[in-house]
Design a protein around this motif. Structure first.
Motif, PDB file in Angstrom:
ATOM      1  N   ASN A 144       0.883  -1.200  -0.066  1.00 34.56           N
ATOM      2  CA  ASN A 144      -0.020  -0.211  -0.070  1.00 34.56           C
ATOM      3  C   ASN A 144       0.904   1.384  -0.133  1.00 34.56           C
ATOM      4  O   ASN A 144       0.693   2.268   0.621  1.00 34.56           O
ATOM      5  N   SER A 146       2.507   4.430  -1.773  1.00 35.92           N
ATOM      6  CA  SER A 146       2.258   5.264  -2.850  1.00 35.92           C
ATOM      7  C   SER A 146       3.620   6.423  -3.169  1.00 35.92           C
ATOM      8  O   SER A 146       4.282   6.714  -2.208  1.00 35.92           O
ATOM      9  N   ARG A 161       0.286   4.178  -6.842  1.00 35.90           N
ATOM     10  CA  ARG A 161       0.613   3.016  -5.956  1.00 35.90           C
ATOM     11  C   ARG A 161       1.691   2.065  -6.399  1.00 35.90           C
ATOM     12  O   ARG A 161       2.008   1.913  -7.521  1.00 35.90           O
ATOM     13  N   ASP A 163       2.355  -0.882  -6.808  1.00 38.12           N
ATOM     14  CA  ASP A 163       1.703  -2.032  -6.773  1.00 38.12           C
ATOM     15  C   ASP A 163       2.052  -3.013  -7.760  1.00 38.12           C
ATOM     16  O   ASP A 163       1.323  -4.066  -8.110  1.00 38.12           O
TER      17      ASP A 163
END
Length: 210
Positions: A144, A146, A161, A163
């Motif tokens: 999580n 960013s 993000r 990710d």
């Protein structure tokens, strides 16, 4: 097909086969030399055979095919270059996890500009790849984290993000279309691990050449 076109096709074919032979990294993106000794006799023979087949095909199909082949070879490979990660100004203080039961640690973060090819991570010119690594030993299950960034040259910015995943495992990284210029960025957020630990990184900031 004239002699110059044949030489161009042969040279581009040699570059395509030799991209894995690169020199040491440098701070600025630079074209990588392709030394002739890096190619074995077998590789040269294979290149000559491939080039000869392309010549035959172009001769049969005519000048339009020759032009199309030249354009394909000119655009088939990403831009060659090697860059190094640029660190954020300071490691991010990180709470909730640590080594040997410590309650806290730090997260090391970097940004890397392109072109960076063929050595991974592959990054194109005008892109910036952000990477974070908390000081914790474990298998991450979710990122999580960013990054908020703005390009001071174009005033383009975003919050993204980190990710990206590889084989289902978060890499805590993200490549963004930052454009070229000076990029200011702030990175923050959390990472959870299979052990149940959750690391929360307080913001860190940096300035990067993209």
């Amino acid at each position: 097909m004239n002699r110059r076109s044949r030489i161009t096709i042969s040279a581009l074919s040699a570059v395509a086969a030799a991209v894995v032979f690169v020199g040491p990294a440098s701070a600025d993106p630079t074209p990588m030399p392709m030394p002739a000794p890096a190619l074995s006799g077998l590789s040269i023979a294979a290149l000559n055979a491939t080039s000869a087949e392309m010549h035959k095909a172009a001769d049969v199909l005519g000048p339009d095919a020759q032009s199309a082949i030249n354009r394909l070879l000119a655009t088939a490979l990403p831009e060659l270059g090697v860059t190094v990660p640029q660190p954020f100004f300071y490691p991010a203080p990180t709470l909730g996890c640590g080594i040997a039961g410590a309650p806290g640690t730090v997260t090391i973060s970097t940004a890397q500009a392109g072109p960076n090819f063929p050595i991974p991570p592959w990054i194109e010119r005008g892109d910036l790849r952000f990477q974070a690594l908390p000081g914790y030993v474990g298998v991450p299950t979710a990122s999580n984290l960013s990054v908020a960034w703005i390009n001071l040259s174009t005033l383009k910015g975003s919050i993204d993000r980190l990710d990206d995943v590889v084989l289902g495992v978060p890499t805590m990284s993200k490549t963004v279309k930052s454009g070229q210029g000076t990029v200011l960025a702030a990175l923050f957020g959390s990472v959870t691990y299979s052990s149940g630990a959750s690391c929360f990184a307080l913001p860190t900031v940096g300035s990067f050449n993209a």
